[in-house]
Structure formats: structure tokens, C-alpha cells
Design an enzyme around this catalytic site. Structure first.
Site, PDB file in Angstrom:
ATOM      1  N   ASP A   1       1.455   2.426  53.027  1.00 24.06           N
ATOM      2  CA  ASP A   1       2.831   2.540  52.546  1.00 24.06           C
ATOM      3  C   ASP A   1       2.988   1.877  51.186  1.00 24.06           C
ATOM      4  OD1 ASP A   1       2.437   0.072  53.972  1.00 24.06           O
ATOM      5  OD2 ASP A   1       4.597  -0.285  53.869  1.00 24.06           O
TER       6      ASP A   1
ATOM      7  N   GLU B   1       3.585  -2.335  55.895  1.00 21.56           N
ATOM      8  CA  GLU B   1       3.336  -3.659  55.322  1.00 21.56           C
ATOM      9  C   GLU B   1       4.428  -4.046  54.348  1.00 21.56           C
ATOM     10  OE1 GLU B   1       1.838  -6.842  52.721  1.00 21.56           O
ATOM     11  OE2 GLU B   1       2.471  -4.833  52.130  1.00 21.56           O
TER      12      GLU B   1
END
Length: 379
Positions: free
Chosen positions: A72, A137
Site C-alpha cells: 500500500d 502499513e
């Protein structure tokens, strides 16, 4: 081979082209899994709520070396301020531009390429190689690495060494590695008062006035002296909110959010006790809740740090500097299992910024560093 044609460059570009803003993965892990499956990895997708995770492993024995990272990326911000579209990977003057180039799709590509090369040379390597990859994250980190670690712990599957691909470098590739991180503790405080008209303060109780001396004293407190590995614990107020927005209303409550970044010289329990003792000393009417964002950890001298030093010296020609500064990473979820954790990745000068980029030559050097680390630990 021109740098533009390096396999690591091509894979980085393919990952950047997938707009995987947290918690989306947009097929990044599938792309990685296809490459890893082809060289003998067992692929185990782990989807929790809106988060895509992958645990991939080659080998059944210990020790277990794990590459850890995230697919991400943060939002792009104002797209009009980018030189090129953020999800159209573009090379300009030796730099690859795109959201996630440095944080951390370049690292992910380097991990895969390094592993492919290592397995081709050492198909019967010692131990196991693993990948722990998440799409959560940069966000709330609830259903990502922490959930994967919980799953592994429940079946007693242990990681020996974890190398996180966070952009640790500052001025040039490998000049800094992170061999630890400070703990992070967030407090959410509500100081209660009585709302009223500013012209009649005797009929109200202003929580801002009541809290101000407490906050002043709290912000000046000395928490510890740090040590040779960690700077002193820091306290910062992150947000204050009180009032209705009207100039003639005394607010009924004051909300304060604050954060500690703390060393191994104190514990979260000690910090909480000191804050709540001070609250009581100021005789405040309050509610407080705490968020434990991560414990401090440190990886000292040993096989992982030694292998990383050797790799950076061999590939770049200079010595690295292990540090514990900066923010938190998913390493904080891996370290409590007993694993030794290090972070090594690209230069972090443009991460989360408009026009994020990475030096193309650095991607190849990073892949070489990762490959040497594998050789040092599993051969």
C-alpha cells in the site's frame, strides 16, 4: 545493461502502475506471488477484513529469513503538482518517479529479484526464505502485519531474522540502516468543565483554563536521558480541540491528543503512571484512554546486522550507520516474537511527497545488497 532495463526497474514500474492506496493492494501481491511461486515458494494469502496480506515461504527448516514490506501507498495529494502522473512510472534523468517508488515498491521489487537470483545460484540453500507482505502499513495497521504475526504465532511458526524494506537511507543508498525503533504511545485526554456564557464565568467551569497549567508542566517534564542506542524520550501534543467556535461560549470539555516516542529506559506503564499522577495533582476532572502503537526494539551485533554491514560494504564500498531514529514501522509487530529485525531500503528524501522518486541505479544496488545478505545468512 542500461539501468532502465534492469529487471528490478521493470518490476518496480509494474508495481507502481497499480494504484494501491491503503488498504488496496490492486494485484501487487499477486504479481509478486507469481514470481515467487515459480521458484518454489508456497503462497498463503491472508485476507482480513479490507486488508490483503501474503505469507510466502520456501523451505521447511530454520533459520527463517523473512523479507517484510507493504504494497500500500499513501494518497498522491494534488495530482496537478506532480511532474508526471503518480501511477504512470516515468524515468527522468536517472530517477524513477511514481507514488511508492521509494516507499516501498522499489524495495519489494529488489527483494523479489534478489531472491530469484539467490535461488538460481543456491537452490539447496540452508533454512527458509519467507515474505510477509501487507496492504495496511500506511493506514490503521489493524488487519495487516499484526494479524499475520498472530496467525504465525498461533501455529508456532517463527521468524529468525526479518529485513524490512522501509526507506532507511538518507543521502545515499545504505548509508543508514535502522536496527531498532522507539516505542510509541498515544494518549487521548478529555478534561471536563461546565459550558456557559463568557460573560458569566462564575456559572461555568472553563476546562481550557484548568488544563493549561497541567499541559505546560507535562510538556516540560524530563522523562529519561536515553542511552547509547536511543535518544531521550520525547513528548509532543498532536491536537487540541475545545469550544463551539463561538466567541461567547465557554466550552464544556477540552480534548487533547498527545504522543510519546520512548526509549528502552522507560516503559509505557511508567509513562502512563507519571501522566495520571500529574493529572491528579492538578485536580482535573478527566477521562483518558491509551493507544499502544508499538514497543521499542533493538537489534544489536549479531548475524543479521553483520550480514547487512558486509553487504552494504561489498556493494557500495562504504560503511553503514545503524540508527534507531525516525517513525515506527511494521518491524514493531515482528520484533516481540523474538525475531531480529533490521530496515534497509532506498533514500527517504521524497517519501510521501509530491514527485516521489528513487534513483534507478539504487534499485539494482539494493537488490545486490539483499542478495548478499541472503548469501551471508543461508549459505
Amino acid at each position: 545493461m542500461p539501468a532502465d532495463d534492469y529487471p528490478v526497474t521493470e518490476l518496480t514500474k509494474a508495481l507502481i502502475a497499480r494504484p494501491s492506496v491503503t488498504p488496496l493492494d490492486e494485484g501487487c501481491q499477486t504479481l509478486m506471488a507469481e514470481r515467487l511461486s515459480a521458484i518454489g515458494f508456497n503462497i498463503e494469502p491472508m485476507v482480513f477484513e479490507d486488508t490483503t496480506n501474503m505469507w510466502a515461504r520456501r523451505g521447511n527448516e530454520g533459520p527463517v529469513f523473512c523479507f517484510a514490506g507493504h504494497t500500500d501507498v499513501v494518497p498522491t495529494g494534488d495530482v496537478s503538482r506532480w511532474h508526471t502522473p503518480p501511477f504512470v512510472p516515468t524515468i527522468i534523468d536517472g530517477y524513477l518517479y511514481g507514488r511508492g517508488a521509494a516507499d516501498m515498491k522499489g524495495s519489494l521489487a529488489a527483494m523479489v529479484i534478489a531472491t530469484e537470483r539467490f535461488v538460481a545460484k543456491h537452490p539447496d540453500h540452508n533454512g527458509s526464505i519467507a515474505f510477509l507482505i501487507t496492504s495496511d502499513e500506511e493506514g490503521p495497521f489493524i488487519n495487516g502485519t499484526t494479524r499475520v504475526i498472530d496467525t504465525l504465532e498461533a501455529r508456532n511458526e517463527k521468524i529468525t531474522w526479518a529485513l524490512v524494506g522501509e526507506p532507511s537511507s538518507t543521502l545515499k543508498l545504505g548509508d543508514v540502516v535502522k536496527n531498532g525503533r522507539r516505542g510509541s504511545l498515544t494518549g487521548n485526554l478529555t478534561v471536563k468543565g461546565i459550558q456557559g456564557h463568557v460573560a458569566y464565568p462564575h456559572l461555568a467551569d472553563n476546562p481550557i483554563h484548568k488544563a493549561a497549567p497541567f499541559l505546560a508542566e507535562l510538556s516540560q517534564m524530563h522523562w529519561d536521558n536515553g542511552n547509547e542506542f536511543f535518544p531521550p524520550t520525547s513528548f509532543q501534543i498532536a491536537n487540541i480541540n475545545g469550544g463551539t467556535g463561538a466567541s461567547n461560549v465557554i466550552p464544556g470539555a477540552l480534548d487533547v491528543m498527545f504522543n510519546f516516542r520512548y526509549s528502552t529506559e522507560v516503559t509505557a506503564d511508567i509513562l502512563i503512571e507519571r501522566v495520571e499522577t500529574l493529572l491528579k495533582a492538578h485536580e482535573l476532572d478527566y477521562d483518558i484512554s491509551w493507544i499502544f502503537n508499538g514497543l521499542p526494539f533493538l537489534t544489536g551485533d549479531g548475524p543479521l546486522l553483520d550480514a547487512t554491514r558486509i553487504a552494504i560494504r561489498q556493494v557500495t564500498g562504504y560503511e553503514t550507520d545503524p540508527q534507531t531514529t525516525g517513525g515506527t514501522s511494521d518491524g514493531r509487530f515482528i520484533a516481540p516474537t523474538g525475531a531480529k529485525v533490521l530496515e534497509l531500503g532506498p533514500v527517504n528524501a521524497t517519501i510521501h511527497k509530491v514527485n516521489e522518486c528513487v534513483k534507478v541505479d539504487d534499485l539494482e544496488q539494493l537488490a545486490l545488497c539483499y542478495e548478499v545478505i541472503l548469501e551471508q545468512l543461508l549459505c
